[in-house]
Design a protein around this motif. Sequence first.
Motif, PDB file in Angstrom:
ATOM      1  N   GLY A 364       0.856  -1.135   0.033  1.00 29.78           N
ATOM      2  CA  GLY A 364       0.130   0.109   0.065  1.00 29.78           C
ATOM      3  C   GLY A 364       0.882   1.272   0.205  1.00 29.78           C
ATOM      4  N   THR A 365       0.370   2.337  -0.234  1.00 26.33           N
ATOM      5  CA  THR A 365       1.299   3.861  -0.346  1.00 26.33           C
ATOM      6  C   THR A 365       1.869   3.899   0.922  1.00 26.33           C
ATOM      7  N   LYS A 366       1.236   3.813   1.881  1.00 24.63           N
ATOM      8  CA  LYS A 366       1.830   3.981   3.416  1.00 24.63           C
ATOM      9  C   LYS A 366       3.230   2.956   3.357  1.00 24.63           C
ATOM     10  N   GLU A 367       3.039   1.794   3.283  1.00 25.84           N
ATOM     11  CA  GLU A 367       4.175   0.994   3.417  1.00 25.84           C
ATOM     12  C   GLU A 367       5.259   1.218   2.204  1.00 25.84           C
ATOM     13  N   LEU A 368       4.742   1.625   1.113  1.00 25.33           N
ATOM     14  CA  LEU A 368       5.983   2.238   0.001  1.00 25.33           C
ATOM     15  C   LEU A 368       6.702   3.399   0.706  1.00 25.33           C
ATOM     16  N   ARG A 369       5.904   4.317   0.924  1.00 25.32           N
ATOM     17  CA  ARG A 369       6.471   5.471   1.523  1.00 25.32           C
ATOM     18  C   ARG A 369       7.550   5.240   2.908  1.00 25.32           C
ATOM     19  N   LYS A 370       7.008   4.291   3.635  1.00 27.32           N
ATOM     20  CA  LYS A 370       7.975   4.006   4.777  1.00 27.32           C
ATOM     21  C   LYS A 370       9.381   3.492   4.169  1.00 27.32           C
ATOM     22  N   ALA A 371       9.357   2.800   3.499  1.00 32.26           N
ATOM     23  CA  ALA A 371      10.537   1.983   2.652  1.00 32.26           C
ATOM     24  C   ALA A 371      11.339   3.040   2.102  1.00 32.26           C
ATOM     25  N   VAL A 372      10.762   4.183   1.415  1.00 29.41           N
ATOM     26  CA  VAL A 372      11.725   5.193   0.903  1.00 29.41           C
ATOM     27  C   VAL A 372      12.173   6.244   1.684  1.00 29.41           C
ATOM     28  N   ALA A 373      11.465   6.222   2.910  1.00 26.65           N
ATOM     29  CA  ALA A 373      11.924   7.376   4.042  1.00 26.65           C
ATOM     30  C   ALA A 373      13.123   6.395   4.678  1.00 26.65           C
ATOM     31  N   ARG A 374      13.187   5.079   4.991  1.00 26.87           N
ATOM     32  CA  ARG A 374      14.297   4.478   5.417  1.00 26.87           C
ATOM     33  C   ARG A 374      15.246   4.451   4.564  1.00 26.87           C
ATOM     34  N   SER A 375      15.344   4.442   3.272  1.00 28.41           N
ATOM     35  CA  SER A 375      16.377   4.477   2.378  1.00 28.41           C
ATOM     36  C   SER A 375      16.993   6.029   2.445  1.00 28.41           C
ATOM     37  N   ASP A 376      16.176   6.805   2.707  1.00 27.10           N
ATOM     38  CA  ASP A 376      16.776   8.149   2.801  1.00 27.10           C
ATOM     39  C   ASP A 376      17.456   8.288   4.062  1.00 27.10           C
ATOM     40  N   ARG A 377      17.075   7.554   5.169  1.00 25.76           N
ATOM     41  CA  ARG A 377      17.922   7.777   6.540  1.00 25.76           C
ATOM     42  C   ARG A 377      19.038   7.016   6.526  1.00 25.76           C
ATOM     43  N   LYS A 378      19.058   5.897   5.617  1.00 27.21           N
ATOM     44  CA  LYS A 378      20.247   5.280   5.612  1.00 27.21           C
ATOM     45  C   LYS A 378      21.421   5.966   4.730  1.00 27.21           C
ATOM     46  N   LEU A 379      20.799   6.738   3.790  1.00 25.54           N
ATOM     47  CA  LEU A 379      21.798   7.406   3.123  1.00 25.54           C
ATOM     48  C   LEU A 379      22.315   8.747   3.775  1.00 25.54           C
ATOM     49  N   ARG A 380      21.616   9.188   4.565  1.00 26.73           N
ATOM     50  CA  ARG A 380      21.980  10.599   5.529  1.00 26.73           C
ATOM     51  C   ARG A 380      23.144   9.744   6.438  1.00 26.73           C
ATOM     52  N   LYS A 381      22.909   8.782   7.082  1.00 26.03           N
ATOM     53  CA  LYS A 381      23.682   8.022   7.859  1.00 26.03           C
ATOM     54  C   LYS A 381      25.152   7.812   7.316  1.00 26.03           C
ATOM     55  N   ALA A 382      25.019   7.233   6.073  1.00 27.39           N
ATOM     56  CA  ALA A 382      26.292   6.817   5.362  1.00 27.39           C
ATOM     57  C   ALA A 382      27.169   8.247   4.936  1.00 27.39           C
ATOM     58  N   VAL A 383      26.556   9.294   4.615  1.00 27.90           N
ATOM     59  CA  VAL A 383      27.210  10.507   4.502  1.00 27.90           C
ATOM     60  C   VAL A 383      27.741  11.007   5.680  1.00 27.90           C
ATOM     61  N   ALA A 384      27.066  11.051   6.710  1.00 29.07           N
ATOM     62  CA  ALA A 384      27.617  11.598   8.010  1.00 29.07           C
ATOM     63  C   ALA A 384      28.992  10.775   8.420  1.00 29.07           C
ATOM     64  N   ALA A 385      28.741   9.581   8.070  1.00 27.16           N
ATOM     65  CA  ALA A 385      29.975   8.688   8.576  1.00 27.16           C
ATOM     66  C   ALA A 385      31.178   8.885   7.652  1.00 27.16           C
ATOM     67  N   ALA A 386      30.633   9.093   6.345  1.00 21.97           N
ATOM     68  CA  ALA A 386      31.976   9.688   5.340  1.00 21.97           C
ATOM     69  C   ALA A 386      32.720  10.991   5.722  1.00 21.97           C
ATOM     70  N   ASN A 387      31.724  11.945   6.003  1.00 21.20           N
ATOM     71  CA  ASN A 387      32.247  13.161   6.216  1.00 21.20           C
ATOM     72  C   ASN A 387      33.076  12.979   7.732  1.00 21.20           C
ATOM     73  N   ALA A 388      32.940  12.176   8.498  1.00 18.80           N
ATOM     74  CA  ALA A 388      33.676  12.069   9.698  1.00 18.80           C
ATOM     75  C   ALA A 388      35.200  11.643   9.800  1.00 18.80           C
ATOM     76  N   LEU A 389      35.353  11.244   8.333  1.00 26.21           N
ATOM     77  CA  LEU A 389      36.666  10.502   8.167  1.00 26.21           C
ATOM     78  C   LEU A 389      37.645  11.356   7.552  1.00 26.21           C
ATOM     79  N   ARG A 390      38.950  11.396   7.621  1.00 30.38           N
ATOM     80  CA  ARG A 390      40.088  12.043   7.057  1.00 30.38           C
ATOM     81  C   ARG A 390      40.337  11.549   5.763  1.00 30.38           C
ATOM     82  N   PRO A 391      40.693  12.505   4.854  1.00 34.13           N
ATOM     83  CA  PRO A 391      40.980  12.054   3.483  1.00 34.13           C
ATOM     84  C   PRO A 391      41.806  10.676   3.434  1.00 34.13           C
TER      85      PRO A 391
END
Length: 503
Positions: A364-391
């Motif tokens: 259903g639309t609600k389930e699909l939206r929740k899944a997209v939102a989870r993928s967005d949160r995982k992306l943000r978490k990955a960016v934060a982890a990369a930004n915390a590292l030195r080159p």
Amino acid sequence: MVTKTQGGAPVAEAEIERKYDLAADRPIPPLVPAGPVTNQAEPRVDVLDATYFDTADFRLAQAGITLRRRLGGTDEGWHLKLPVSADRREELRLPLSGKPDKVPGALAKLVRAHTLGAKLVQAAHLRTERTSYALLDAEGRELATLTDDVVTGEAGGEKAHLDRWREIEIELSPGTALEVLDSLDEAVVNAGAERSKWPSKLRRLTDELVPSAGAASGSVLADYLAEQLDALRRNDIGVRRDVEDAVHQMRVASRRLRSALRTFRRSLDADVANELAAELRWLGGELGPARDNEVMAERLHDEVKALPSELVLGNVGQLMTRHFAREAEEAKARAIRALDSKRYTNLLRALEKLVAKPQKIKDGTKELRKAVARSDRKLRKAVAAANALRPGAEQEAALHEVRKKAKRARYAADTVRPVAGKKLRKWRKNVKAVQSTLGTHHDVVVTREVLRLLGLRAYAESENAFTYGLLYGRSVATAEAAHRRFTGEWQEVRKGSRPKWLK
């Protein structure tokens, strides 16, 4: 255009044609003049006898594929016709050989992704009394062929089916513009013919016997998975034939399937989704070397061409060509072994079984939206982890993880497109920009190791390694530039337009 291949492989020819129904008592439509057609050659009469092969449950027909052995006419032999678009098909031909009731191995292998190991049997027989007219322009060049066919057909299966009908076809000659077909189409319809709803004679004959396929299921996720499974199968044939970009497109389809199974696994049977995702990861790994080699070879050859000649020292082009040709041969052999394996066949069977039961998918639309939102949160978490590292190498690996999370988020947006709004499309566009930039970053990072190996090989062969060192240094600068570009693009993802439910 006809493309001939080596080693007994089929000859491929593009076929652009339209079919029409015409009553038995109607005269052939006059097509002189029509568009650039100003003359018509004397008719040629042939009797064509064709035996069609398919699985017992008509798997090829369901996919729009035709496989036949035909006697008579100018092109008798074995024909495999693959759908491209409404008016266009690709026909692969082999000369008559072997037993008449046994499909040549070269053609049988090409359709394995559809037959899944089922035996190809004689499914139908057509006898066509054909009258052909070459349509010519003012200079006598053949633009198209008009055929008037009286067809008698017999199909097998659980119940026999007999039929007889008349149809006409207009097929463009190689090199004729598509607009010519449109002008001829108008003349034929105005003369009383009707566009046929059947893509082929075989499909017309077997319509009552072939299970319906291709209709929307009502499940957004099931339809998306079915679409990607279809793309996987189409490009399977291309990979086996070594068609340009086929490996890439097949790998994309496998990644989209895997991404959907992981992102939306809460809407599926979790165990089944996880198992299929693992098998698709294996398939992607088997296809990966072939695609990676293509990308790297193209990138490095382009970079060498762009260098001033005085900076290209030694036999750089020759050494690179040797290296990538050897890698390509090994990678292709690996991909074909995977496609010929029982493991791959079982994967296709399992995917087919999954999409055949859309009623068991909770999307259903609600389930699909929740899944997209989870993928967005995982992306943000990955960016934060990369930004915390030195080159360095660790951050480069982390940025690759960001790229993978961005791709999964983008694919999630693609999956829910039928029930998503404009704001999600804008968010997807921004995420795709991030993915593309980090794709460039990853490509140049991976290319460095190849440049190092090429430099060592040049040194071992007493060649000058200067150019490889130069390209290595440039790759470092390119990666740094891509990282800076990503930083700006990520701000667009963070601050850009998005649906409220994604916040």
